[in-house]
Design a protein around this motif. Structure first.
Motif, PDB file in Angstrom:
ATOM      1  N   TYR A 194       0.835  -1.353   0.640  1.00 40.88           N
ATOM      2  CA  TYR A 194       0.401   0.082  -0.036  1.00 40.88           C
ATOM      3  C   TYR A 194       0.631   1.029  -0.013  1.00 40.88           C
ATOM      4  O   TYR A 194       1.905   0.862   1.115  1.00 40.88           O
ATOM      5  N   SER A 195       0.680   1.875  -0.862  1.00 43.92           N
ATOM      6  CA  SER A 195       1.318   3.318  -1.228  1.00 43.92           C
ATOM      7  C   SER A 195       0.156   4.343   0.240  1.00 43.92           C
ATOM      8  O   SER A 195      -0.252   4.588  -0.759  1.00 43.92           O
ATOM      9  N   VAL A 196       1.462   4.583   0.766  1.00 43.41           N
ATOM     10  CA  VAL A 196       0.787   6.063   2.067  1.00 43.41           C
ATOM     11  C   VAL A 196       1.258   7.068   1.106  1.00 43.41           C
ATOM     12  O   VAL A 196       2.198   7.406   1.010  1.00 43.41           O
ATOM     13  N   SER A 197       0.103   7.813   1.211  1.00 44.13           N
ATOM     14  CA  SER A 197       0.007   9.643   0.471  1.00 44.13           C
ATOM     15  C   SER A 197      -0.013  10.690   1.380  1.00 44.13           C
ATOM     16  O   SER A 197       0.637  10.139   2.669  1.00 44.13           O
ATOM     17  N   VAL A 198       1.021  11.505   0.832  1.00 39.88           N
ATOM     18  CA  VAL A 198       1.136  12.691   1.776  1.00 39.88           C
ATOM     19  C   VAL A 198       0.367  13.767   1.152  1.00 39.88           C
ATOM     20  O   VAL A 198      -0.659  13.409   0.045  1.00 39.88           O
ATOM     21  N   THR A 199      -0.222  14.153   2.719  1.00 39.95           N
ATOM     22  CA  THR A 199      -1.585  14.730   2.907  1.00 39.95           C
ATOM     23  C   THR A 199      -1.182  16.052   3.513  1.00 39.95           C
ATOM     24  O   THR A 199      -0.112  16.089   4.529  1.00 39.95           O
ATOM     25  N   THR A 200      -1.461  17.410   3.425  1.00 39.74           N
ATOM     26  CA  THR A 200      -2.039  18.863   4.265  1.00 39.74           C
ATOM     27  C   THR A 200      -2.596  18.891   5.262  1.00 39.74           C
ATOM     28  O   THR A 200      -2.969  20.422   6.311  1.00 39.74           O
ATOM     29  N   ARG A 201      -3.691  18.058   4.683  1.00 42.26           N
ATOM     30  CA  ARG A 201      -5.044  18.192   5.898  1.00 42.26           C
ATOM     31  C   ARG A 201      -4.627  17.352   6.998  1.00 42.26           C
ATOM     32  O   ARG A 201      -3.554  16.785   7.308  1.00 42.26           O
ATOM     33  N   SER A 202      -5.272  18.100   7.750  1.00 43.10           N
ATOM     34  CA  SER A 202      -4.961  17.625   9.790  1.00 43.10           C
ATOM     35  C   SER A 202      -5.723  16.099   9.259  1.00 43.10           C
ATOM     36  O   SER A 202      -6.984  15.687   8.754  1.00 43.10           O
ATOM     37  N   PRO A 203      -4.690  15.155  10.654  1.00 44.42           N
ATOM     38  CA  PRO A 203      -5.214  14.008  10.710  1.00 44.42           C
ATOM     39  C   PRO A 203      -6.997  13.830  11.490  1.00 44.42           C
ATOM     40  O   PRO A 203      -6.729  14.427  12.215  1.00 44.42           O
ATOM     41  N   ARG A 204      -7.694  12.798  10.953  1.00 42.93           N
ATOM     42  CA  ARG A 204      -8.950  12.772  11.631  1.00 42.93           C
ATOM     43  C   ARG A 204      -8.095  11.579  12.343  1.00 42.93           C
ATOM     44  O   ARG A 204      -7.683  10.672  12.695  1.00 42.93           O
ATOM     45  N   PRO A 205      -9.599  11.700  13.828  1.00 44.76           N
ATOM     46  CA  PRO A 205      -9.646  10.368  14.976  1.00 44.76           C
ATOM     47  C   PRO A 205      -9.312   9.211  14.293  1.00 44.76           C
ATOM     48  O   PRO A 205      -9.492   8.972  13.436  1.00 44.76           O
ATOM     49  N   GLY A 206      -8.082   8.770  14.705  1.00 42.05           N
ATOM     50  CA  GLY A 206      -7.276   7.369  14.952  1.00 42.05           C
ATOM     51  C   GLY A 206      -6.243   7.574  13.362  1.00 42.05           C
ATOM     52  O   GLY A 206      -5.726   5.745  13.682  1.00 42.05           O
ATOM     53  N   GLU A 207      -5.626   8.660  12.499  1.00 45.15           N
ATOM     54  CA  GLU A 207      -5.071   8.354  11.832  1.00 45.15           C
ATOM     55  C   GLU A 207      -4.046   8.335  12.566  1.00 45.15           C
ATOM     56  O   GLU A 207      -3.828   9.475  13.724  1.00 45.15           O
ATOM     57  N   ILE A 208      -2.956   7.319  11.961  1.00 44.68           N
ATOM     58  CA  ILE A 208      -1.359   7.420  12.176  1.00 44.68           C
ATOM     59  C   ILE A 208      -0.645   8.656  11.498  1.00 44.68           C
ATOM     60  O   ILE A 208      -0.814   7.669   9.896  1.00 44.68           O
ATOM     61  N   ASN A 209       0.274   9.341  11.438  1.00 43.28           N
ATOM     62  CA  ASN A 209       1.262   9.568  10.586  1.00 43.28           C
ATOM     63  C   ASN A 209       2.304   8.289   9.878  1.00 43.28           C
ATOM     64  O   ASN A 209       2.760   7.630  11.080  1.00 43.28           O
ATOM     65  N   GLY A 210       2.551   8.190   8.822  1.00 44.75           N
ATOM     66  CA  GLY A 210       3.791   6.959   8.727  1.00 44.75           C
ATOM     67  C   GLY A 210       2.723   6.045   7.856  1.00 44.75           C
ATOM     68  O   GLY A 210       3.061   5.002   6.927  1.00 44.75           O
ATOM     69  N   LYS A 211       1.359   5.767   8.728  1.00 46.61           N
ATOM     70  CA  LYS A 211       0.254   4.226   8.613  1.00 46.61           C
ATOM     71  C   LYS A 211      -0.780   4.835   7.447  1.00 46.61           C
ATOM     72  O   LYS A 211      -1.142   4.282   5.990  1.00 46.61           O
TER      73      LYS A 211
END
Length: 199
Positions: free
Chosen positions: A49-66
């Motif tokens: 799974y290719s993890v995308s890069v974004t400038t939006r804020s994380p939503r609840p439960g989202e993990i940076n890098g995953k």
């Protein structure tokens, strides 16, 4: 538009290795493509799974890098200038992009690489990688899509209106893709994606 490496650059050098392939999963916001992707990866850990890069804020439960790589707008624009994205697009006021080098290396090594991206990025990938398998996820109806977006309770009314307006345009593009799957029954939709990938 940035320069993108041609598909030939992903050809395998080892004869005993099955060729890698790029699979693009797209559809309007709220259609459930992220949930489908998570279940697909749980069932098939051999997928990359290719993890995308974004400038939006994380939503609840989202993990940076995953879930995503969450970075600043200025950093994203720096990476655009350096040609670090295979594709990128701006959606609902935020940037989204696919890191180039890691993805190409994975395809070259024989992996099935899956991307879950927005329509504009999916179109860029289709142009650069005509052999990619492209799958468009549809909602059972537009009313159901609006219900799902509102049910997330994560966006302002203004953001919801933007997403719904964008979704109307995106749904018109469904015929551009190799396979269309309606996410009415989750398990059925997931089985249809598996059939497309592993037939």
């Amino acid at each position: 538009m940035m320069q993108v490496l041609p598909i030939q650059s992903c050809a395998n050098t080892k004869k005993d290795q099955s060729p890698g392939r790029l699979i693009v999963l797209t559809g309007p916001s709220g259609v459930g493509k992220g949930t489908l992707m998570r279940s697909l990866l749980q069932r098939h850990p051999q997928l990359y799974y290719s993890v995308s890069v974004t400038t939006r804020s994380p939503r609840p439960g989202e993990i940076n890098g995953k879930s995503y790589y969450f970075i600043s707008r200025s950093k994203f624009e720096q990476l655009i200038a350096e040609g670090e994205f295979l594709e990128w697009a701006e959606f609902a006021g935020n940037y989204y992009g696919t890191p180039r080098e890691t993805l190409l290396n994975q395809v070259q090594s024989g992996k099935l690489v899956v991307l879950e991206i927005e329509l504009e990025g999916a179109r860029q990938i289709r142009t650069s990688f005509p052999n990619a398998l492209s799958i468009f996820i549809l909602p059972p109806s537009f009313d159901e899509l609006e219900k799902r977006i509102r049910g997330r309770a994560q966006d302002s009314e203004e953001a919801i209106a933007r997403r719904l307006c964008r979704a109307q345009e995106e749904l018109k593009a469904a015929d551009e893709f190799d396979i269309k799957i309606v996410n009415d029954n989750f398990e059925t939709a997931l089985n249809e994606i598996e059939a497309a990938l592993f037939k």
